[in-house]
Design a protein around this motif. Structure first.
Motif: not given
Length: 423
Positions: A52, A55, A69, A104, A108, A111
């Motif tokens: 993640i 990305n 994701n 998380i 990101c 996300t």
């Protein structure tokens, strides 16, 4: 006023947080998981974080959460966190879920923001009619919903429901959702507004890509356009009923530990969790940068500079305080649900405002570090500038605006009626 902060039970499983909070204050700090499912899914989330994080730049460029994701997080079943077990959901506790979102967010923020809402909306849907829940989850057990709940739409009352027209902004994660929850006002016989929610399937609205933002870019918080959309009564609930345990779905799951509660605290929980995750990552990113940073004009090693130590120390304490406040608040949500003790207005005021105050502390901690991180931290490829931008965005939501929250709590503490102009 009742005591709104519950202490964690001593019997809960002890799971170390070493990978997610700075080692400087975790020697005796532990996370109390109330179930194997909750602890296990957190470990599965941790395993996904490198992908993640990798990305993150792509996610900003896409201005929405990358499909990969979503697939990764759905692959471990996190989207079912607040879905009723009868449809294959997990029904994990709010503290367990929130710590997943914190983790998380360090990789990101966009996300974490979008996926958190896709999850918490399932908690809200579980308070709608059984007919709606069957319609959604019997046909697709993996279905999720985005939302745009400000009452922007124009309502026409018709037999069996309403016709809704409107443009609904800020619908985070909408590209990955099969439904949307939208807000609108109906009116009673005396002309009084009845703030309500309706659930709309993806085929009934168009996504307008207008999400061009300076922070949390990857949330994909685009606009939903509804034109002459019929919403039947079984897909509609009054917001007041959903906050007072009087909605169609309330009581459908008497053995559940998470549905004997209003929808709003679950809906809002992710915002503070994202802010905390950003702040905790900022502590680590700042340390990483300072260790190798040398001043261009003097050649001095910044890692040995006393001001850097002091800023890191104060921000570490501040982030630790934010986490402690949030963990106790989330634990209080959990205990209320387990005991089937519906929160009173004092408790709801604290839940609502504690999270906003924690966000305020997280932003201050991030600002303190970023101000001393050097000019290279402003470059596009720097993670620190992304954390700085995203941190401030977490305080811009209506539910995290501390100027509003301070007024809400202050009025409650003084025994005054709520101000209807404040959400």
């Amino acid at each position: 006023m009742e005591n709104t902060i519950a202490q964690p039970a001593a019997t809960r499983t002890n799971i170390a947080l070493a990978e997610r909070i700075p080692a400087t204050f975790i020697s005796n700090n532990t996370y109390y998981a109330d179930s194997v499912v909750g602890a296990d899914i957190l470990e599965q989330v941790k395993a996904l974080l490198p992908k993640i994080a990798k990305n993150a730049e792509q996610a900003e460029a896409l201005r929405q959460v990358p499909d990969e994701n979503i697939e990764l997080l759905k692959g471990i079943g996190l989207h079912k966190a607040f879905q009723p077990k009868v449809y294959g959901g997990l029904e994990i506790s709010l503290p367990d879920f929130a710590n997943c979102i914190v983790a998380i967010a360090g990789a990101c923020a966009g996300t974490a923001w979008a996926f958190s809402l896709l999850c918490t909306h399932s908690h809200q849907i579980a308070m709608f009619s059984k007919q709606l829940q069957n319609e959604i989850w019997l046909s697709n057990p993996d279905a999720t919903a985005s939302s745009s709940i400000a009452p922007f739409g124009k309502v026409q009352e018709v037999e069996g429901g309403i016709i809704l027209n409107g443009e609904y902004g800020w619908s985070s994660g909408c590209d990955h959702a099969e439904y949307a929850i939208v807000g609108f006002n109906r009116f009673d016989a005396e002309g009084n507004k009845i703030y309500s929610f309706g659930v709309v399937p993806r085929k009934d609205y168009v996504i307008h890509d207008n999400w061009f933002a300076q922070a949390i870019k990857s949330s994909g918080s685009k606009q939903l356009v509804l034109k002459d959309v019929f919403i039947p009564e079984y897909r509609i609930e009054k917001a007041k009923n959903m906050m007072e345990g009087r909605s169609s779905g309330f009581g459908l799951y008497p053995d559940s530990k998470i549905f004997y509660t209003p929808y709003r605290p679950y809906f809002a929980s992710g915002f503070a969790a994202v802010s905390l995750g950003i702040a905790e990552r900022m502590l680590e990113a700042f340390k990483e940068k300072q260790k190798s940073r040398v001043r261009a004009y003097t050649g001095a090693n910044v890692a040995n500079a006393t001001p850097a130590f002091m800023r890191l120390a104060e921000s570490t304490h501040q982030v630790a305080a934010a986490r402690a406040l949030l963990e106790k608040t989330w634990q209080d949500h959990k205990v209320h649900g387990e005991n089937k003790h519906y929160p009173n207005t004092d408790t709801l005021a604290f839940w609502r405002t504690n999270q906003a105050y924690a966000v305020k502390m997280c932003i201050e901690a991030v600002d303190r570090l970023f101000a001393a991180a050097g000019a290279t931290s402003w470059l596009d490829q720097s993670e620190l500038q992304r954390l700085f931008r995203d941190s401030h965005m977490t305080g811009a939501h209506a539910y995290t605006d501390y100027d509003v929250c301070a007024q809400i709590l202050g009025r409650q503490l003084m025994g005054l009626d709520p101000d209807p102009s404040m959400v």
